[in-house]
Design an enzyme around this catalytic site. Structure first.
Site, PDB file in Angstrom:
ATOM      1  N   ASP A  45      53.960  29.426  27.029  1.00  0.00           N
ATOM      2  CA  ASP A  45      52.803  30.324  27.159  1.00  0.00           C
ATOM      3  C   ASP A  45      51.655  29.830  26.271  1.00  0.00           C
ATOM      4  OD1 ASP A  45      53.899  31.030  24.729  1.00  0.00           O
ATOM      5  OD2 ASP A  45      53.905  33.189  25.100  1.00  0.00           O
ATOM      6  N   ASP A  84      58.414  29.978  29.672  1.00  0.00           N
ATOM      7  CA  ASP A  84      58.251  31.062  28.702  1.00  0.00           C
ATOM      8  C   ASP A  84      58.064  32.390  29.416  1.00  0.00           C
ATOM      9  OD1 ASP A  84      58.329  30.921  25.931  1.00  0.00           O
ATOM     10  OD2 ASP A  84      56.483  29.746  25.836  1.00  0.00           O
ATOM     11  N   LYS A 113      62.553  31.197  28.248  1.00  0.00           N
ATOM     12  CA  LYS A 113      62.545  31.326  26.775  1.00  0.00           C
ATOM     13  C   LYS A 113      61.953  32.673  26.420  1.00  0.00           C
ATOM     14  CE  LYS A 113      59.618  28.854  23.963  1.00  0.00           C
ATOM     15  NZ  LYS A 113      58.783  29.924  23.370  1.00  0.00           N
ATOM     16  N   GLU A 115      60.834  35.098  22.941  1.00  0.00           N
ATOM     17  CA  GLU A 115      60.627  35.116  21.498  1.00  0.00           C
ATOM     18  C   GLU A 115      61.303  36.353  20.908  1.00  0.00           C
ATOM     19  OE1 GLU A 115      56.491  34.853  20.434  1.00  0.00           O
ATOM     20  OE2 GLU A 115      56.180  33.051  21.643  1.00  0.00           O
ATOM     21  N   GLU A 182      60.613  27.934  15.054  1.00  0.00           N
ATOM     22  CA  GLU A 182      59.201  27.572  14.854  1.00  0.00           C
ATOM     23  C   GLU A 182      58.709  27.919  13.454  1.00  0.00           C
ATOM     24  OE1 GLU A 182      56.406  28.759  17.919  1.00  0.00           O
ATOM     25  OE2 GLU A 182      54.710  27.983  16.754  1.00  0.00           O
TER      26      GLU A 182
HETATM   27  O1  KIV Z   1      54.500  28.183  24.115  1.00  0.00           O
HETATM   28  C1  KIV Z   1      54.925  27.146  23.580  1.00  0.00           C
HETATM   29  O2  KIV Z   1      54.422  26.040  23.805  1.00  0.00           O
HETATM   30  C2  KIV Z   1      56.037  27.267  22.656  1.00  0.00           C
HETATM   31  C3  KIV Z   1      56.406  26.069  21.850  1.00  0.00           C
HETATM   32  C4  KIV Z   1      55.405  25.886  20.785  1.00  0.00           C
HETATM   33  C5  KIV Z   1      57.774  26.132  21.326  1.00  0.00           C
HETATM   34  O3  KIV Z   1      56.611  28.312  22.537  1.00  0.00           O
END
Ligand code: KIV
Length: 285
Positions: A45, A84, A113, A115, A182
């Site tokens: 994202d 994401d 993914k 968070e 991160e």
């Molecule tokens: O959105 C993204 O690019 C990320 C990476 C920085 C891990 O979450």
């Protein structure tokens, strides 16, 4: 690696070989990236900033992610494609998470993914139970920047160190196949890597993780204000500016287009056009 990379391939690398992960958001860049043999491509994202011009990831929508995931998937990369889940597409309920993750999978992602730590362990479990592999993301979680108080290094004090480690353990327990760590101190990333059985993929968290991930725009010099942990390997912005400047100069001077960039009609068409033009010209006199 010549075969398609699976979630299992990523998991098997822990303790054996570093995992190489990188973001991509479009078709041509994915073709280039994949030709290098990276393991994992994240449709992050971060595209909110790198491609869409927002100043955070918060405005990114599920439709944005679906469009870019589909573009990346159309390049048919060998690398594992992870998408994401953007802000507020998994937080409201497990049902929202399942419905929205399914849309990303249908667009071509092979995993998603999300968070967050302990508080989203149930959500990770629900996704994994439904057959959707999950890449966790702990440490600095940019979607929570307003709550955290900006993009802060995590693990500088015992409280955040403890929290990030517990988050990683919870996400592993919930069934994530790997965890992005991160912007934590290197020592915290090391403890996580030594504690959890799944691979850790670091960004701004030092050398002890099982792999590294980076934003493509940061390494090629296309990010106006890159994060402090990014490394620029090439300055493509200078190449782009020079190419556009030269194009502009050549159009103004008449050098472009030259004979090798345009085509003539055959003689019969030229004669026809001349006849028509002259006739029309006469009609107007
Ligand atoms: O959105 C993204 O690019 C990320 C990476 C920085 C891990 O979450």
């Amino acid at each position: 690696m010549s075969e398609k990379v699976s979630v299992r391939d990523i998991m098997k690398k822990k303790g054996r070989e570093k995992i190489i992960a990188i973001t991509s958001y479009d078709y041509p860049t994915t073709l280039l990236i994949d030709s290098t043999g990276v393991d994992l491509i994240l449709v992050g994202d971060s595209l909110g900033m790198t491609v869409l011009g927002y100043d955070s990831t918060l405005p990114v929508t599920l439709d944005d992610m679906i469009r870019h995931t589909a573009a990346v998937a159309r390049a048919k990369p060998k690398a594992l494609v992870v998408a994401d889940m953007p802000f507020m597409t998994y937080e409201p309920s497990k049902r929202d998470a399942l419905v929205n993750a399914a849309k990303l999978i249908k667009a071509g992602a092979e995993a998603v993914k999300i968070e967050g730590g302990i508080e989203y362990a149930d959500t990770v479990e629900a996704l994994v139970d439904a057959g959707i592999p999950v890449l966790g993301h702990v440490g600095l979680t940019p979607q929570r920047k307003n709550q955290i108080g900006g993009y802060r290094l995590m693990g500088k004090d015992p409280e955040t160190a403890e929290k990030v480690i517990e988050d990683a353990k919870a996400i592993e327990q919930a069934g994530a196949f790997a965890i992005v760590v991160e912007f934590t101190t290197a020592e915290v990333a090391k403890v996580i890597t030594e504690t959890v059985k799944v691979p850790t993929i670091g960004i701004g968290s030092g050398p002890y993780c099982d792999g590294q991930i980076i934003v493509i725009h940061d390494i090629i010099g296309l990010t106006p204000k890159p994060p402090p942990f990014a490394k620029k390997y090439v300055d493509i912005s200078t190449l782009i500016i020079n190419a556009v400047r030269t194009y502009k100069e050549e159009v103004l001077s008449g050098k472009f287009p030259s004979e090798d960039h345009y085509w003539h009609a055959p003689k019969n068409v030229i004669d026809y056009l001349k006849m028509r033009f002259q006739k029309n010209a006469l009609n107007y006199r």
